[in-house]
Enzyme design. Structure first.
Site, PDB file in Angstrom:
ATOM      1  N   LYS A  30      46.539  38.854  60.474  1.00 28.54           N
ATOM      2  CA  LYS A  30      45.208  38.900  59.868  1.00 28.54           C
ATOM      3  C   LYS A  30      44.204  37.948  60.518  1.00 28.54           C
ATOM      4  CE  LYS A  30      46.500  40.486  55.232  1.00 28.54           C
ATOM      5  NZ  LYS A  30      46.385  40.199  53.786  1.00 28.54           N
ATOM      6  N   GLY A  45      46.420  28.175  42.941  1.00 27.55           N
ATOM      7  CA  GLY A  45      46.810  28.412  44.323  1.00 27.55           C
ATOM      8  C   GLY A  45      45.635  28.288  45.271  1.00 27.55           C
ATOM      9  N   GLY A  53      48.705  42.787  39.581  1.00 27.73           N
ATOM     10  CA  GLY A  53      48.653  42.822  41.033  1.00 27.73           C
ATOM     11  C   GLY A  53      48.686  44.217  41.617  1.00 27.73           C
ATOM     12  N   ASN A  68      41.755  42.391  57.159  1.00 26.55           N
ATOM     13  CA  ASN A  68      42.884  43.287  56.868  1.00 26.55           C
ATOM     14  C   ASN A  68      42.549  44.756  57.095  1.00 26.55           C
ATOM     15  OD1 ASN A  68      41.288  43.913  54.656  1.00 26.55           O
ATOM     16  ND2 ASN A  68      42.924  43.659  53.139  1.00 26.55           N
ATOM     17  N   GLY A 114      46.005  29.355  48.826  1.00 23.69           N
ATOM     18  CA  GLY A 114      46.399  30.029  50.054  1.00 23.69           C
ATOM     19  C   GLY A 114      45.404  31.097  50.464  1.00 23.69           C
TER      20      GLY A 114
END
Length: 283
Positions: A73, A133, A245, A93, A135
């Site tokens: 990516k 998070g 998700g 992406n 990330g």
């Protein structure tokens, strides 16, 4: 669904290393059948040392566009002309041609926001959110929330330095906090988002008491294996609205399909059931 303007055969692919277990072909072939488009979507396992050659000669390989997954990516961002979202997230992406120019975007932002809109309409009335998070997925989530107008985002991460680095990237509306301070940030937060792998199959659970959240809050979890994480189960037990998700996975695929095949598909209950069945079969 928006109908295509052309019936010429078009092909797209997913480029990863490895990429064999992706649900993307299942999703895109479902839409191709539904819209009556003569097209295809396949998987290309390309090692890092061969990625640049493959992408720069994408048309030669027979493709009009591509999805890009781990570990490519960031490299895809460098090899294409990225849009604002891809630059802000720091990863691309989705690749597509604009004439002879290979452009890129990041559809995780649209996928996350569209899933929230579908699962919890009006979620964005809150000025405050808590994101767990820091990330790559968190970058897409934070950018989407800021773009939508959320005024304050408390960003909790086990490494406070990483949370600070992300906050510095996005500005003063993002406030880094220690992981242990996450419970104290929940009162008054109308949205809680888990972007970590905690709660995923084979990973430790996310041990967080949701009691401090307001009664009208929304809880989103980017994990989709299992389909219902402990976080979402607890949220639903408390009567809170949720966004899972799998919904994000489906919604993030919409924009790429539209860019390649010229028609905007819909995320339907039938498609969701199809992917759910595949997840169960390969659990």
């Amino acid at each position: 669904m928006t109908q295509p303007t052309s019936q010429a055969h078009i092909a797209a692919c997913l480029i990863g290393w490895p990429a064999a277990h992706s649900r993307s072909p299942l999703i895109h072939h479902y839409w191709l059948r539904k819209l009556g488009i003569e097209g295809g979507y396949s998987i290309e396992s390309v090692p890092p040392e061969g990625f640049a050659e493959f992408v720069l000669h994408l048309k030669t390989h027979g493709y009009s566009g591509a999805n890009v997954t781990i570990p490519h990516k960031e490299r895809a961002l460098q090899l294409t002309v990225p849009d604002q979202r891809a630059c802000a997230v720091g990863a691309a992406n989705t690749l597509y041609y604009d004439g002879s120019v290979l452009r890129s975007t990041n559809t995780d932002v649209e996928g996350f926001i569209s899933n929230l809109d579908a699962s919890a309409p009006g979620w964005d009335r809150t000025p405050h959110a808590v994101v767990l998070g820091a990330g790559g997925s968190s970058r897409a989530v934070v950018f989407g929330l800021l773009e939508r107008g959320i005024q304050r985002i408390a960003l909790a991460n086990r490494s406070i330095e990483r949370a600070r680095a992300l906050a510095d990237l996005f500005g003063e509306r993002v406030v880094p906090i220690a992981w242990t301070d996450a419970p104290a940030a929940l009162p008054g937060a109308g949205l809680l988002v888990n972007t970590t792998s905690l709660g995923m199959k084979g990973q430790p659970s996310l041990d967080l008491d949701l009691e401090p959240l307001p009664a009208d809050a929304t809880v989103a979890d980017l994990v989709y294996v299992p389909l219902e994480t402990e976080l979402l189960s607890e949220a639903r037990a408390r009567g809170l609205r949720t966004a899972d998700g799998l919904g994000m996975l489906l919604h993030q695929a919409v924009r790429g399909f539209e860019l390649w095949f010229g028609a905007r598909p819909e995320v339907t209950s039938e498609l969701r059931a199809l992917v759910e069945a595949d997840l169960v079969a390969h659990a």
